[in-house]
Each structure stands twice: as C-alpha cells, then as structure tokens.
Design a protein around this motif. Structure first.
Motif: not given
Ligand SMILES: Cc1cccc(C(=O)O)c1OC(=O)C1CC1
Ligand SMILES: [Zn+2]
Length: 313
Positions: A176, A193, A196, A199
């Motif tokens: 991730e 992150s 993303n 997020e």
C-alpha cells in the motif's frame, strides 16, 4: 550474522534480530565494520556512547536493535540497487542515536546522522522500529549529497517525497506504500499513504489534508511551506509510475518498482538541483526514463501519464 531469536527489551516488535556485536576495547558494541566505514548505534540516554552488550551475541535495547538492523538493511539496499556506498557514496558511517529526548514523537536526519525518539507510547511506538522510517531518514542523507533540494516549498516537498519513495522501495512488502505504519498507535494506519494520500492526513502538519493533485497543493507557511503535505503529490505520481492506476480520469500503465526506483535515483542524482520544482521533477523523471529505457518506452509513457494524472506539467 543475524539469527531469529526473541529479543528482550521493549519497543521491539518488528525486528527480532541479534547482532554479532564487535569487541572493542574489551566491550561488545553495536558497531558493524563490514558496511562502508561502519554502522554505529549510540544511546542518547547514556552519553551518546555506543550501545554495548555484556555478551557477544545479545543486546537488550530494543530500539537500538531496530535502529541498527534497519540501518544495515538500508545500507545494503543502496549498495545493491544503485551501487551507492552509503549517503555520500564514499562509505560515510551510518550513525543512529536512539532514545533521543523524552517521549519524542519524531525521527530526523541532522545532516550527519539519524536520531530516533521513543515515541510517547500512546500515539507512537519507538520510531526506530520502522524500516521505512530509517530509510526515509537515510534517504535525506542521499538527497543532501546529490540534488540537495532546498527544504522548503516545492523543492522541500520533493526532498520529502524522495525520502518517502526510497522508504517505500526499501519496505518492499508494503503493497500500500504506507509510511510509518509500524510506529503509529491509537488506531491510525500510518503517517502517510503514497497510494492514496487523501486517505491519511499527516496530523503533524495540521493542514487538514494530503493533496493528490497539484491543483490541491498547500500554499501556506506551515511545515516549511508544506514539505510533508505537498510531498504526497509527487508520492502519488511515483506510486502510479510503479503500480499503475486511474487517477482523476487519467490511466497510467505501471512499470514496476525496479524501473521506478532506477528512474527516481537517476533523476535525483543526475538531473534535479537544489531549487527544482514539481515541473522540473517531471522533466527530470522523463529524461531519466529516456536515458534508461528509451524515448518511446513504456517507462517514459508511464512518467508522462502519472504527472498528467497529478496535474504537474
Ligand atoms: C517523524 C518526523 C517528524 C519530523 C520530520 C520528519 C522527517 O524525517 O521528515 C519525521 O520523520 C518522518 O516523516 C519519517 C517517515 C517517518
Ligand atoms: Zn523527511
């Protein structure tokens, strides 16, 4: 040589390695003379002296075990991946200080060495426990000895992003591309992150958001002009170049970590300069990908699409 055994001492939860400590002046210490000019780990709570152990193969200081093991892994990564011998490409010692300050929720590179706080035990674990944290800090040293990107505004965000990119590359098993996932507590998933950004907001910057497009960049004065905030724009581009994806309607065909880490290292070490901004980052990545893989390569196409996707031209 390291072997899998349970390490005593607190704060160790992801490194259960032991060390063939070096015998120096009759004391076994955490000094590894096999990598460059050495990997050394010191205890800031004990006069910043080298962490020592009573026996050859054992160390009870969990944070020291983490910092030492992670520094070795990061040294090995830069040597194996880019034939770079430490931060200065001349074997500079990788020195870590652990237990810095009290309940310190930070880690840093001060231009000469790494420092790790123990965290307050409520919002953070000991910062040395994160392999991506060590890689992030040591990568600041690599940046310092290459482009030396000025640590404010867009060049500072690139400085930060380079550290996050190499942190994600060293932390290979983290699909991730999270930063600091092993050191945050109280329910948060990570500091940042890369896959993303929106997020996870890096709470240390109080900006309230992590932009994933240049049009959403932070343009205030917090955090040296948003160096830990706007880094997520370039982080997202790097993630897309490697893993691919669709972002704001732009589809990127990823070329994988191996090509991506070579593109960014070449851009950092050959083309970026201290004052480079995001647009110059795009040109440096295109030039690096062209050098490495050819003008019409899938890598050059991925770089162009990724920077289109995050709105950097
Ligand atoms: C925790 C922390 C505080 C302030 C600066 C840095 C810094 O090194 O920029 C920092 O370390 C990180 O961001 C690493 C990735 C966890
Ligand atoms: Zn940093």
């Amino acid at each position: 040589a390291a072997q899998e055994v349970t390490t005593f001492g607190y704060g160790v939860f992801n490194n259960k390695q032991m060390f063939e400590a070096q015998l120096i002046d009759g004391v076994y210490g955490m000094y590894d003379s096999t990598r460059g000019k050495g990997v050394v780990t010191n205890d800031a709570k004990n006069g910043n002296k080298m962490v020592t152990s009573s026996s050859k193969m054992f160390n009870q200081d969990g944070a020291a075990v983490d910092a030492h093991a992670n520094a070795q892994k990061v040294y090995d990564y830069f040597l194996k991946t880019f034939e770079r011998n430490s931060v200065d490409d001349n074997g500079q010692q990788l020195i870590s200080a652990v237990h810095v300050n009290t309940d310190w929720n930070n880690a840093s590179w001060n231009g000469r060495q790494m420092s790790y706080g123990d965290g307050d035990g409520v919002t953070y674990h000991n910062f040395a426990a994160g392999l991506d944290v060590a890689a992030h800090e040591i990568a600041h040293g690599v940046t310092q000895h290459t482009a030396n990107l000025v640590y404010r505004n867009e060049s500072g965000a690139l400085n930060e992003s380079m550290s996050d990119i190499f942190a994600a590359m060293v932390d290979r098993d983290d699909h991730e591309w999270l930063i600091g996932e092993k050191i945050v507590k109280d329910g948060r998933r990570a500091l940042r992150s890369m896959s993303n950004p929106a997020e996870i907001v890096d709470t240390r910057t109080d900006s309230g958001f992590s932009p994933d497009h240049w049009s959403k960049r932070y343009i205030g004065t917090l955090d040296s002009g948003g160096v830990h905030i706007n880094s997520s724009i370039n982080n997202k581009a790097a993630y897309l170049i490697s893993e691919g994806g669709k972002h704001y309607g732009v589809t990127v065909k990823g070329v994988g970590r191996e090509a991506t880490e070579q593109i960014y290292y070449r851009a950092l070490s050959k083309y970026l300069t201290a004052s480079s901004n995001f647009s110059m980052m795009r040109q440096a990545a295109i030039q690096a990908a062209t050098d490495l893989y050819g003008t019409n390569s899938t890598a050059v196409k991925a770089v162009n699409a990724a920077y289109d996707a995050v709105g950097v031209f």
